[in-house]
Every structure is written in structure tokens, then in C-alpha cells.
Design a protein around this motif. Structure first.
Motif, PDB file in Angstrom:
ATOM      1  N   ILE A   1       0.853  -1.189   0.000  1.00 29.61           N
ATOM      2  CA  ILE A   1       0.000   0.000   0.000  1.00 29.61           C
ATOM      3  C   ILE A   1       0.887   1.235   0.000  1.00 29.61           C
ATOM      4  N   GLU A   2       0.666   2.116  -0.975  1.00 25.14           N
ATOM      5  CA  GLU A   2       1.364   3.402  -1.030  1.00 25.14           C
ATOM      6  C   GLU A   2       0.471   4.474  -0.417  1.00 25.14           C
ATOM      7  N   LEU A   3       1.066   5.401   0.309  1.00 28.40           N
ATOM      8  CA  LEU A   3       0.312   6.456   0.989  1.00 28.40           C
ATOM      9  C   LEU A   3       0.906   7.816   0.676  1.00 28.40           C
ATOM     10  N   ASN A   4       0.075   8.849   0.822  1.00 27.51           N
ATOM     11  CA  ASN A   4       0.526  10.229   0.735  1.00 27.51           C
ATOM     12  C   ASN A   4       0.716  10.805   2.128  1.00 27.51           C
ATOM     13  N   LEU A   5       1.522  11.845   2.198  1.00 24.07           N
ATOM     14  CA  LEU A   5       1.716  12.584   3.434  1.00 24.07           C
ATOM     15  C   LEU A   5       1.172  13.997   3.247  1.00 24.07           C
ATOM     16  N   VAL A   6       0.340  14.441   4.205  1.00 26.21           N
ATOM     17  CA  VAL A   6      -0.172  15.807   4.175  1.00 26.21           C
ATOM     18  C   VAL A   6       0.134  16.477   5.507  1.00 26.21           C
TER      19      VAL A   6
ATOM     20  N   ARG B   1      -3.722  -1.825  12.405  1.00 24.96           N
ATOM     21  CA  ARG B   1      -2.805  -1.712  13.540  1.00 24.96           C
ATOM     22  C   ARG B   1      -1.510  -1.038  13.116  1.00 24.96           C
ATOM     23  N   ARG B   2      -0.966  -1.437  11.982  1.00 25.62           N
ATOM     24  CA  ARG B   2       0.271  -0.820  11.496  1.00 25.62           C
ATOM     25  C   ARG B   2       0.063   0.658  11.172  1.00 25.62           C
ATOM     26  N   LEU B   3      -1.061   0.983  10.514  1.00 26.67           N
ATOM     27  CA  LEU B   3      -1.313   2.373  10.150  1.00 26.67           C
ATOM     28  C   LEU B   3      -1.550   3.244  11.375  1.00 26.67           C
ATOM     29  N   ASN B   4      -2.272   2.718  12.346  1.00 24.05           N
ATOM     30  CA  ASN B   4      -2.526   3.516  13.553  1.00 24.05           C
ATOM     31  C   ASN B   4      -1.234   3.802  14.310  1.00 24.05           C
ATOM     32  N   ARG B   5      -0.374   2.792  14.382  1.00 20.63           N
ATOM     33  CA  ARG B   5       0.909   2.993  15.063  1.00 20.63           C
ATOM     34  C   ARG B   5       1.756   4.012  14.302  1.00 20.63           C
ATOM     35  N   ALA B   6       1.756   3.878  12.972  1.00 15.15           N
ATOM     36  CA  ALA B   6       2.527   4.812  12.148  1.00 15.15           C
ATOM     37  C   ALA B   6       1.944   6.216  12.208  1.00 15.15           C
ATOM     38  N   ARG B   7       0.619   6.308  12.231  1.00 15.55           N
ATOM     39  CA  ARG B   7      -0.031   7.620  12.284  1.00 15.55           C
ATOM     40  C   ARG B   7       0.426   8.405  13.512  1.00 15.55           C
ATOM     41  N   GLU B   8       0.402   7.734  14.644  1.00 11.84           N
ATOM     42  CA  GLU B   8       0.773   8.404  15.901  1.00 11.84           C
ATOM     43  C   GLU B   8       2.200   8.936  15.836  1.00 11.84           C
ATOM     44  N   ARG B   9       3.111   8.146  15.284  1.00 11.33           N
ATOM     45  CA  ARG B   9       4.513   8.563  15.227  1.00 11.33           C
ATOM     46  C   ARG B   9       4.736   9.628  14.152  1.00 11.33           C
ATOM     47  N   ALA B  10       4.038   9.483  12.997  1.00 10.43           N
ATOM     48  CA  ALA B  10       4.207  10.448  11.909  1.00 10.43           C
ATOM     49  C   ALA B  10       3.725  11.833  12.316  1.00 10.43           C
ATOM     50  N   GLU B  11       2.645  11.889  13.077  1.00 15.40           N
ATOM     51  CA  GLU B  11       2.092  13.191  13.454  1.00 15.40           C
ATOM     52  C   GLU B  11       3.016  13.961  14.388  1.00 15.40           C
ATOM     53  N   ARG B  12       3.902  13.251  15.065  1.00 15.40           N
ATOM     54  CA  ARG B  12       4.869  13.941  15.925  1.00 15.40           C
ATOM     55  C   ARG B  12       5.819  14.812  15.113  1.00 15.40           C
ATOM     56  N   VAL B  13       6.036  14.455  13.836  1.00 12.88           N
ATOM     57  CA  VAL B  13       6.947  15.237  12.988  1.00 12.88           C
ATOM     58  C   VAL B  13       6.175  16.009  11.914  1.00 12.88           C
ATOM     59  N   GLY B  14       4.867  16.157  12.107  1.00 14.88           N
ATOM     60  CA  GLY B  14       4.078  16.994  11.215  1.00 14.88           C
ATOM     61  C   GLY B  14       3.611  16.329   9.947  1.00 14.88           C
ATOM     62  N   GLY B  15       3.576  14.999   9.921  1.00 21.29           N
ATOM     63  CA  GLY B  15       3.094  14.277   8.747  1.00 21.29           C
ATOM     64  C   GLY B  15       1.828  13.502   9.065  1.00 21.29           C
ATOM     65  N   HIS B  16       0.834  13.591   8.188  1.00 26.79           N
ATOM     66  CA  HIS B  16      -0.425  12.869   8.363  1.00 26.79           C
ATOM     67  C   HIS B  16      -0.595  11.914   7.181  1.00 26.79           C
ATOM     68  N   LEU B  17      -0.909  10.659   7.450  1.00 24.41           N
ATOM     69  CA  LEU B  17      -1.030   9.646   6.413  1.00 24.41           C
ATOM     70  C   LEU B  17      -2.381   9.761   5.714  1.00 24.41           C
ATOM     71  N   MET B  18      -2.376   9.569   4.403  1.00 22.20           N
ATOM     72  CA  MET B  18      -3.616   9.636   3.627  1.00 22.20           C
ATOM     73  C   MET B  18      -3.628   8.550   2.561  1.00 22.20           C
TER      74      MET B  18
ATOM     75  N   SER C   1      -1.098  19.641   8.396  1.00 23.83           N
ATOM     76  CA  SER C   1      -2.340  19.883   9.131  1.00 23.83           C
ATOM     77  C   SER C   1      -3.359  20.668   8.311  1.00 23.83           C
ATOM     78  N   ARG C   2      -2.927  21.277   7.212  1.00 21.61           N
ATOM     79  CA  ARG C   2      -3.843  22.017   6.330  1.00 21.61           C
ATOM     80  C   ARG C   2      -4.336  21.172   5.157  1.00 21.61           C
ATOM     81  N   GLY C   3      -3.853  19.925   5.037  1.00 23.91           N
ATOM     82  CA  GLY C   3      -4.233  19.077   3.917  1.00 23.91           C
ATOM     83  C   GLY C   3      -3.372  19.251   2.693  1.00 23.91           C
ATOM     84  N   GLU C   4      -2.288  20.036   2.812  1.00 28.59           N
ATOM     85  CA  GLU C   4      -1.356  20.227   1.698  1.00 28.59           C
ATOM     86  C   GLU C   4      -0.277  19.142   1.736  1.00 28.59           C
ATOM     87  N   PRO C   5       0.396  18.884   0.600  1.00 28.94           N
ATOM     88  CA  PRO C   5       1.463  17.865   0.595  1.00 28.94           C
ATOM     89  C   PRO C   5       2.550  18.182   1.617  1.00 28.94           C
ATOM     90  N   ALA C   6       2.996  17.157   2.331  1.00 28.72           N
ATOM     91  CA  ALA C   6       4.076  17.307   3.306  1.00 28.72           C
ATOM     92  C   ALA C   6       5.297  16.559   2.785  1.00 28.72           C
TER      93      ALA C   6
END
Length: 485
Positions: free
Chosen positions: A49-54, A108-125, A56-61
Motif C-alpha cells: 500500500i502506497e500512501l501520501n503525506l499531508v 494496527r500498522r497504520l494507527n501505530r505509524a499515524r501516531e509517530r508520523a504526526e509527531r513530525v508533522g506528517g499525516h497519512l492519507m 495539518s492544512r491538507g497540503e502535501p508534506a
């Protein structure tokens, strides 16, 4: 093809040696197929699965390096653009509650990654093309740092000799030029793998080609690119053009494209590898030390490095994969037509639909590919990508009909039968194929939801940005897209 390659400059001698090695590997593969040296007892399925990073405004990160460092898990990897990441799900069998376990594992993998990614300003989409992406976001400067991508970029443009010209006629019209392959990074997909015996490979590949159009119609999730509304699954056309090594003159001569549906039904997996070698010059002529003939003669199983690397630079929508695991070689069909998202539940439903059909169609008494032309299958994919569930598709015994009718009347019953043959729990079967059915009945796919929502918000970039934020909120509920407001 995720193998890392070094930064390197190629010589004419490199290319000659590589061609010789690829042809030698092809001969070795032919011998291995004749002698039945492959794993055939344990059919496995796998998922990328490939994902995008955005932000907090929904713009590409542009933060995949920081996000991957924060996630720090071996099953996560870079993708082409700095706003992409990829997760690889370990292979498993199909029976019982396997789809429920697959869904739980991905979440489970995405939720764990989401929590860690948001610490550095990245949101998975999870989306086929990030709706807020703009042309300046896909320059050479936004390529991922991995040398593999820089090298691939250099080789594609060396082969072309000119900038990419991307033209897509949809609801709006896109006509632009690109000086790197980074527009390919806009295409984020889900790749479904199915391990099959060599003797059954051709039937499975032919079946996968035949259902590519219906797959895309019911899963479309890429309506926007650079602020324009184009196709329901714009990703198909964009990917074809963003990795094209041919200038206009070579297109006019009939040279095949590297992103390729193919041109005929096959009788053996060898047909595909042989076509790759015959039609496509090397992009990454890197030779390894292994002598595949010597390894095979000594009783070992060669990795066929050069052949698999070459195969990884021909982007078939259904691609053959050769791999060796624990000293035993196997073959897989890699299905590459599906976009990512909108939710994990939708992804797993798409997988259940595909794997159900792939259990029945390859063994049918009158196979579908003996009753429809190859050109009809390719036209189905093109029409489905352009119009989604509004497309008219050809299916034997039905003629041309709306995509939803083809799926509801012909394909869903077969998918139910196939999941029963896999031994999938009936409750899981009904839940997941019910998602496919409700998309067809409501006409609601990820693509149609994006268009309806963006229009309701005004249709400009701000509308796309607010739609993207709503999309991410819905995505985290894991409620299938046909239920979204």
C-alpha cells in the motif's frame, strides 16, 4: 520493483554485459519452468500500500524521511516522492477469518505509524492522487533521496531526450510538461499479489487482465490532478505518461510503452518475461556476480537478479514476479490497477473481490478470455478509468453494459463462489462483498465522493483542501466510502 541500486554512471560495456546476462537468465528460467522447480503447494497472497503525506492544512508534506525515521519499522519504505511512503504487508493464506486478520493487521500498522508520523508533522492519507497536489510539488527537487529514484529519473530522460508531455482530457483538460518523473509519485496504489503454480500462471494472468476494467470502475479514487477534475481514475493515464521513455517519433513507429497493458492473451509466464527482454532496452543495466547457469547446474536456485531488475522497470498493469524465498522459487501475479484508499475496509473489500474472482475465472470451463478480445479488455480498463461506475464495459454474454450492471449481475456472484472455494468465513465474505455491492447500488466511490464534496465547497483549491481534511477524518473511522456524508 523496490530493490535499492547504487548511484552509478553506465558505460556501453555495462549495457552489453547486462543484455547478455538478461538473455542468459531468460534461458535459465525456461529450463526451470520445463523442470517444474517451483513452489506450488502453498498459494499465498500479499499486499503493498502506497500512501501520501499531508500537513495539518491538507497540503502535501515533503517529509517522508522524517516520517520513516519516526515510524522506525522495517515494513515501511520510501516511495518516489518526498510526500510518499509505502507499507508492505507479509504474505498469508486465504481461508477462515484471513481477511479480518488482514484488515486488523493493516489498521494496527497504520494507527501505530499515524501516531509517530504526526509527531513530525506528517499525516497519512490513503488516496489514489492527493487532491491538493500542485505542479511545483512534483519537481526533481521533491524526489526522494534514495539514489534509485535519481538514477531512474536520469535514465528515463536520457532515453526520451526531452521533457515529458502530459495531456489528459477529462472534465477539465490538463496539458503540461515535466522535467522529471516526479509526477509518477502522484500515483499511489495498492498492489495485490497472488502466488500461483507455473502451469496455472497464464490462466491467472489472463483472468486478471479481463477483470482490470471492472476493478478500476468500482474502486476509482483519483479524480483530481493539479487542481483539475480529469478522469475518475486519473492515475491510470498519469502513470502511463509519467514514465514514458518514448518521444513522439518512437510512439509513431509503434514502440511499446513501458507502462503497458500488453497486446495479447498468453499461454505461459515465459511469454511475459520474453516480451520484456525483446521489446524493452535496459533502464538500469546493473550486473550482479551470480552466474545463474552455474547456480542451477550446482543444484541451487538462482535469484536471476538482472531479469527481475529488468522486469521491475516494465510497468505492466498485471506484472509477473519471480522470487526465491528460503531457497525455493515461486511465481506471483502482481495486480497493479487499484488506487489506494479510501479506507482500509475499502482496500480489503477490493482485495476480496479480486481474490474471489481469481479463484473461479482461471478454472472456468469456458474461460472469459476465450470469449472476449484482448482489445476489449484494454478498452474496458480505459473506459473504467475515465468514467468509473458510469462507464460502459463489455462482458461475454452481456454485451456492453454499465459497469455496475456487469459487476452486480456477472462478477459479484463469481466472487462469492470464489471466496467460498477459498474457505473464507461466510460472514466476512458477505461483509466485504457487500461493500462492493453497495458502491454499485449507490454509485458512490472514493472518486465520486471527492467530486461531490469539492463541488459543494466551491470547486477551487480551498475547496480541495477542505475536502482533503474531511477525507482524512472519514478515513480514520474505517467506515466504507459508500457510507460517507
Amino acid at each position: 520493483m523496490g530493490r535499492d541500486v547504487p548511484a552509478i554512471a553506465f558505460t556501453r560495456e555495462d549495457r552489453r554485459r547486462y543484455r547478455d546476462k538478461v538473455r542468459r537468465s531468460l534461458d535459465v528460467l525456461a529450463q526451470m519452468l520445463r523442470e517444474s522447480r517451483f513452489e506450488v503447494e502453498r498459494p499465498q497472497v500479499g499486499l503493498e500500500i502506497e500512501l501520501n503525506l499531508v500537513d495539518s492544512r491538507g497540503e502535501p508534506a515533503m517529509k517522508n524521511a522524517e516520517v520513516l525515521a519516526a515510524i522506525a519499522e522495517p515494513d515501511w519504505a520510501t516511495e518516489l516522492g518526498q510526500f510518499n511512503v509505502e507499507i508492505n504487508i507479509p504474505p498469508q493464506g486465504l481461508s477462515g477469518d484471513s481477511f479480518a486478520r488482514l484488515e486488523e493487521s493493516v489498521r494496527r500498522r497504520l494507527n501505530r505509524a499515524r501516531e509517530r508520523a504526526e509527531r513530525v508533522g506528517g499525516h497519512l492519507m490513503l488516496v489514489g492522487i492527493l487532491p491538493t497536489l500542485r505542479e511545483p510539488d512534483v519537481s526533481e527537487g521533491t524526489l526522494s533521496a534514495n539514489p534509485r529514484y535519481k538514477l531512474l529519473n536520469e535514465q528515463i530522460f536520457a532515453a526520451r531526450g526531452e521533457d515529458l508531455h502530459i495531456v489528459i482530457e477529462g472534465v477539465d483538460r490538463l496539458d503540461t510538461y515535466a522535467d522529471s518523473i516526479t509526477p509518477e509519485a502522484a500515483c499511489t496504489s495498492v498492489q495485490l499479489h497472488l502466488q500461483v503454480a507455473p502451469s496455472a500462471f497464464a490462466d491467472h494472468w489472463n483472468a486478471a487482465q479481463a477483470i482490470a476494467g471492472p476493478q478500476v470502475a468500482v474502486a476509482a479514487n483519483s479524480p483530481y490532478l493539479f487542481g483539475r477534475q480529469l478522469w475518475r481514475e486519473t492515475r491510470i493515464s498519469l502513470f502511463e505518461q509519467a514514465t514514458d521513455t518514448r518521444p513522439e517519433e518512437l510512439k509513431a513507429q509503434g514502440v511499446r510503452p513501458r507502462v503497458w497493458f500488453g497486446e495479447r492473451w498468453i499461454t505461459s509466464v515465459f511469454d511475459l518475461f520474453e516480451e520484456n527482454v525483446r521489446y524493452f532496452p535496459a533502464l538500469l543495466p546493473i550486473c550482479e556476480e551470480e552466474d545463474p547457469r552455474a547456480v542451477l547446474d550446482a543444484g541451487g536456485m538462482p535469484l536471476l537478479h538482472e531479469l527481475t531488475l529488468h522486469n521491475g522497470t516494465v510497468y505492466r498493469w498485471n506484472r509477473p514476479v519471480y522470487a526465491v524465498v528460503d531457497g525455493v522459487p515461486h511465481l506471483r501475479v502482481e495486480n497493479r490497477v487499484l488506487p489506494a484508499g479510501p479506507t482500509v475496509a475499502d482496500i480489503v473489500a477490493n482485495a476480496a473481490f479480486y481474490y474471489g474472482l481469481m479463484r473461479v475465472l482461471p478454472t472456468a470451463e469456458r474461460p472469459v478470455w476465450t470469449r472476449m478480445s484482448f482489445a476489449a479488455a484494454e478498452d474496458n480498463l480505459r473506459n473504467a478509468a475515465r468514467f468509473g461506475l458510469d462507464a460502459h464495459l463489455y462482458w461475454p454474454g452481456l454485451g456492453e453494459a454499465p459497469a455496475s450492471e456487469v459487476i452486480l449481475r456477472r462478477l459479484l456472484p463469481l466472487a462469492y463462489e470464489g471466496l467460498d472455494l477459498w474457505g473464507v468465513d461466510p460472514a466476512e465474505r458477505d461483509r466485504l462483498l457487500g461493500v462492493i455491492e453497495r458502491r454499485c447500488v449507490t454509485g458512490r466511490t472514493g472518486s465520486s465522493w471527492q467530486v461531490d464534496t469539492a463541488r459543494s465547497l466551491g470547486g477551487d483549491h480551498e475547496a480541495l483542501r477542505h475536502m482533503t481534511l474531511r477525507y482524512v477524518e472519514h478515513m480514520h473511522t474505517n467506515e466504507p466510502v459508500h457510507l460517507w456524508d
